[in-house]
Write a protein that holds these residues in place. Structure first.
Motif, PDB file in Angstrom:
ATOM      1  N   THR A 102      -0.393 -31.575  -9.592  1.00 24.57           N
ATOM      2  CA  THR A 102      -0.398 -30.351 -10.392  1.00 24.57           C
ATOM      3  C   THR A 102      -1.326 -30.502 -11.590  1.00 24.57           C
ATOM      4  O   THR A 102      -2.108 -29.597 -11.914  1.00 24.57           O
ATOM      5  CB  THR A 102       1.027 -30.019 -10.879  1.00 24.57           C
ATOM      6  N   ALA A 103      -1.240 -31.657 -12.262  1.00 28.24           N
ATOM      7  CA  ALA A 103      -2.093 -31.911 -13.423  1.00 28.24           C
ATOM      8  C   ALA A 103      -3.561 -31.906 -13.024  1.00 28.24           C
ATOM      9  O   ALA A 103      -4.417 -31.335 -13.718  1.00 28.24           O
ATOM     10  CB  ALA A 103      -1.715 -33.243 -14.069  1.00 28.24           C
ATOM     11  N   THR A 104      -3.868 -32.530 -11.877  1.00 32.74           N
ATOM     12  CA  THR A 104      -5.251 -32.568 -11.397  1.00 32.74           C
ATOM     13  C   THR A 104      -5.767 -31.163 -11.092  1.00 32.74           C
ATOM     14  O   THR A 104      -6.901 -30.815 -11.434  1.00 32.74           O
ATOM     15  CB  THR A 104      -5.352 -33.444 -10.130  1.00 32.74           C
ATOM     16  N   ALA A 126       2.682 -18.262  -8.914  1.00 36.39           N
ATOM     17  CA  ALA A 126       2.951 -19.291  -9.928  1.00 36.39           C
ATOM     18  C   ALA A 126       2.181 -20.560  -9.598  1.00 36.39           C
ATOM     19  O   ALA A 126       2.416 -21.176  -8.549  1.00 36.39           O
ATOM     20  CB  ALA A 126       4.444 -19.598 -10.013  1.00 36.39           C
ATOM     21  N   PRO A 127       1.242 -20.976 -10.445  1.00 38.96           N
ATOM     22  CA  PRO A 127       0.505 -22.214 -10.177  1.00 38.96           C
ATOM     23  C   PRO A 127       1.434 -23.424 -10.225  1.00 38.96           C
ATOM     24  O   PRO A 127       2.331 -23.494 -11.063  1.00 38.96           O
ATOM     25  CB  PRO A 127      -0.520 -22.257 -11.314  1.00 38.96           C
ATOM     26  N   GLY A 128       1.227 -24.362  -9.319  1.00 36.44           N
ATOM     27  CA  GLY A 128       2.096 -25.533  -9.262  1.00 36.44           C
ATOM     28  C   GLY A 128       3.290 -25.343  -8.353  1.00 36.44           C
ATOM     29  O   GLY A 128       4.209 -26.167  -8.342  1.00 36.44           O
ATOM     30  N   SER A 129       3.282 -24.269  -7.558  1.00 37.44           N
ATOM     31  CA  SER A 129       4.387 -24.022  -6.623  1.00 37.44           C
ATOM     32  C   SER A 129       4.313 -24.995  -5.447  1.00 37.44           C
ATOM     33  O   SER A 129       3.235 -25.372  -4.996  1.00 37.44           O
ATOM     34  CB  SER A 129       4.332 -22.587  -6.085  1.00 37.44           C
ATOM     35  N   ILE A 130       5.490 -25.392  -4.969  1.00 37.31           N
ATOM     36  CA  ILE A 130       5.589 -26.286  -3.823  1.00 37.31           C
ATOM     37  C   ILE A 130       5.963 -25.462  -2.593  1.00 37.31           C
ATOM     38  O   ILE A 130       6.935 -24.701  -2.613  1.00 37.31           O
ATOM     39  CB  ILE A 130       6.656 -27.379  -4.046  1.00 37.31           C
ATOM     40  N   VAL A 131       5.185 -25.617  -1.542  1.00 40.43           N
ATOM     41  CA  VAL A 131       5.429 -24.887  -0.295  1.00 40.43           C
ATOM     42  C   VAL A 131       5.900 -25.883   0.770  1.00 40.43           C
ATOM     43  O   VAL A 131       5.265 -26.918   0.985  1.00 40.43           O
ATOM     44  CB  VAL A 131       4.155 -24.171   0.193  1.00 40.43           C
ATOM     45  N   GLU A 132       7.008 -25.559   1.402  1.00 42.81           N
ATOM     46  CA  GLU A 132       7.524 -26.397   2.488  1.00 42.81           C
ATOM     47  C   GLU A 132       7.695 -25.526   3.730  1.00 42.81           C
ATOM     48  O   GLU A 132       8.036 -24.337   3.626  1.00 42.81           O
ATOM     49  CB  GLU A 132       8.880 -27.008   2.101  1.00 42.81           C
ATOM     50  N   TYR A 133       7.434 -26.135   4.874  1.00 38.56           N
ATOM     51  CA  TYR A 133       7.602 -25.383   6.118  1.00 38.56           C
ATOM     52  C   TYR A 133       8.231 -26.256   7.189  1.00 38.56           C
ATOM     53  O   TYR A 133       8.089 -27.486   7.196  1.00 38.56           O
ATOM     54  CB  TYR A 133       6.255 -24.837   6.608  1.00 38.56           C
ATOM     55  N   LYS A 134       8.933 -25.571   8.081  1.00 36.24           N
ATOM     56  CA  LYS A 134       9.530 -26.223   9.243  1.00 36.24           C
ATOM     57  C   LYS A 134       9.360 -25.267  10.418  1.00 36.24           C
ATOM     58  O   LYS A 134       9.759 -24.101  10.347  1.00 36.24           O
ATOM     59  CB  LYS A 134      11.020 -26.494   9.002  1.00 36.24           C
ATOM     60  N   VAL A 135       8.736 -25.758  11.476  1.00 36.36           N
ATOM     61  CA  VAL A 135       8.408 -24.913  12.621  1.00 36.36           C
ATOM     62  C   VAL A 135       8.978 -25.525  13.894  1.00 36.36           C
ATOM     63  O   VAL A 135       8.850 -26.734  14.127  1.00 36.36           O
ATOM     64  CB  VAL A 135       6.870 -24.752  12.766  1.00 36.36           C
ATOM     65  N   GLU A 136       9.591 -24.672  14.714  1.00 38.29           N
ATOM     66  CA  GLU A 136      10.097 -25.092  16.013  1.00 38.29           C
ATOM     67  C   GLU A 136       9.710 -24.044  17.047  1.00 38.29           C
ATOM     68  O   GLU A 136       9.610 -22.847  16.724  1.00 38.29           O
ATOM     69  CB  GLU A 136      11.621 -25.240  15.977  1.00 38.29           C
ATOM     70  N   SER A 137       9.487 -24.476  18.280  1.00 33.00           N
ATOM     71  CA  SER A 137       9.207 -23.543  19.366  1.00 33.00           C
ATOM     72  C   SER A 137      10.178 -23.812  20.510  1.00 33.00           C
ATOM     73  O   SER A 137      10.769 -24.895  20.598  1.00 33.00           O
ATOM     74  CB  SER A 137       7.754 -23.690  19.854  1.00 33.00           C
ATOM     75  N   LEU A 141       4.562 -24.546 -18.650  1.00 30.99           N
ATOM     76  CA  LEU A 141       4.069 -24.565 -20.029  1.00 30.99           C
ATOM     77  C   LEU A 141       2.948 -25.593 -20.187  1.00 30.99           C
ATOM     78  O   LEU A 141       1.911 -25.313 -20.794  1.00 30.99           O
ATOM     79  CB  LEU A 141       5.223 -24.888 -20.991  1.00 30.99           C
ATOM     80  N   ALA A 142       3.169 -26.796 -19.634  1.00 23.50           N
ATOM     81  CA  ALA A 142       2.140 -27.842 -19.712  1.00 23.50           C
ATOM     82  C   ALA A 142       0.895 -27.429 -18.919  1.00 23.50           C
ATOM     83  O   ALA A 142      -0.237 -27.703 -19.345  1.00 23.50           O
ATOM     84  CB  ALA A 142       2.696 -29.158 -19.178  1.00 23.50           C
ATOM     85  N   GLY A 143       1.126 -26.767 -17.806  1.00 18.83           N
ATOM     86  CA  GLY A 143       0.004 -26.324 -16.976  1.00 18.83           C
ATOM     87  C   GLY A 143      -0.856 -25.297 -17.678  1.00 18.83           C
ATOM     88  O   GLY A 143      -2.083 -25.294 -17.528  1.00 18.83           O
ATOM     89  N   ARG A 144      -0.223 -24.420 -18.437  1.00 20.69           N
ATOM     90  CA  ARG A 144      -0.973 -23.430 -19.196  1.00 20.69           C
ATOM     91  C   ARG A 144      -2.004 -24.086 -20.102  1.00 20.69           C
ATOM     92  O   ARG A 144      -3.168 -23.689 -20.171  1.00 20.69           O
ATOM     93  CB  ARG A 144      -0.028 -22.597 -20.072  1.00 20.69           C
TER      94      ARG A 144
END
Length: 271
Positions: free
Chosen positions: A26-28, A88-99, A176-179
């Motif tokens: 996130t910092a990077t 929102a910057p710094g959001s974490i996205v998780e996914y789980k996929v099944e077929s 706040l830190a990201g801003r």
């Protein structure tokens, strides 16, 4: 130490390492933040702050958003696309996929004003054997994530997919830190652009002055040439008249020389 305690310690350690990795990523992302061209060049200077500030902290809740689909059909020779907007910057996205029963093509892209980022290359996944899971960070927003389930390669079988997609925004402290990091990065970007713009402005102003000077010289030359044109035009008119006169005079003289004068007495005594 019991195996349960050891497992808990490993789980805790893994979570701490993951949190640290997310924090560093996130910092990077914040430190390399580049404002979008439309906001950077907007007529109002306030527009740029919207992207730097991110969501308002008034009443802000880092609440997870979850999107779930169960046995969703993907027809033969077709695709199923699922877009999600992240603000929102710094959001974490998780996914789980099944077929169900068969493999399925799967890909993820992130669309922003400045271009498209491939998060996960399109490939056929054996989600019918084991669930396919993943997690990634969204550093730059606004962003539209597009999850694609691809069955275009299949001529015979409809596929069914189940998925769970979650978006976890950062905490208020992280936001706040990201801003501040984005503001510093944006300050640097605008400073570099300002330096370049000033240099170009100086060059453009100098070029404008030179062109105006050349135009003034040309305008003066045109005035002088117009005066010369008037003189030459008058002379031309006078000379045309003179040429016409001389031609007629020569014609009359040639007739006299050839035919004689009307009042002259001929050899037979006649006039």
């Amino acid at each position: 130490m019991s195996s349960d305690n050891k497992q808990k310690e490993e789980t805790t350690r893994f979570a701490e390492l993951e949190a640290k990795a997310v924090e560093e990523a996130t910092a990077t992302a914040d430190e390399s933040f580049t404002p979008s061209p439309s906001l950077l060049n907007a007529s109002s200077p306030e527009a740029l702050l919207q992207q730097v500030d991110g969501p308002s902290l008034k009443g802000y809740e880092a609440k997870e958003s979850v999107y779930v689909g169960k046995n969703v059909p993907v027809a033969v020779r077709s695709k199923l696309q699922f877009p999600i907007h992240v603000t929102a910057p710094g959001s974490i996205v998780e996914y789980k996929v099944e077929s169900k029963g068969y493999d399925i093509g799967f890909s993820i892209i992130a669309e922003r004003e400045e271009g498209i980022t491939v998060v996960k290359e399109s490939e056929r996944i054996e989600a019918h054997v084991a669930a396919v899971k993943g997690k990634f960070l969204v550093g730059s927003v606004p962003c539209r994530l597009k999850f694609t389930f691809d069955n275009e390669y299949s001529w015979m079988r409809e596929k069914q997919v189940s998925y769970r997609l979650s978006i976890t925004p950062p905490s208020a402290e992280v936001l706040l830190a990201g801003r501040r990091r984005r503001a510093k990065a944006c300050r640097k970007a605008t400073e570099e652009d300002l330096k370049s713009a000033r240099q170009r402005l100086e060059s453009a102003s100098s070029q404008k002055t030179n062109i105006e000077s050349e135009i003034a010289k040309l305008e003066k030359l045109i005035i002088e040439q117009k005066k010369s044109l008037e003189v030459v035009a008058k002379e031309e008119s006078w000379l045309k008249t003179r040429v016409d006169l001389r031609v007629k005079q020569q014609e009359l003289l040639d007739r006299r020389l050839q035919n004689g004068w009307a009042d002259e007495i001929g050899e037979n005594g006649t006039t």
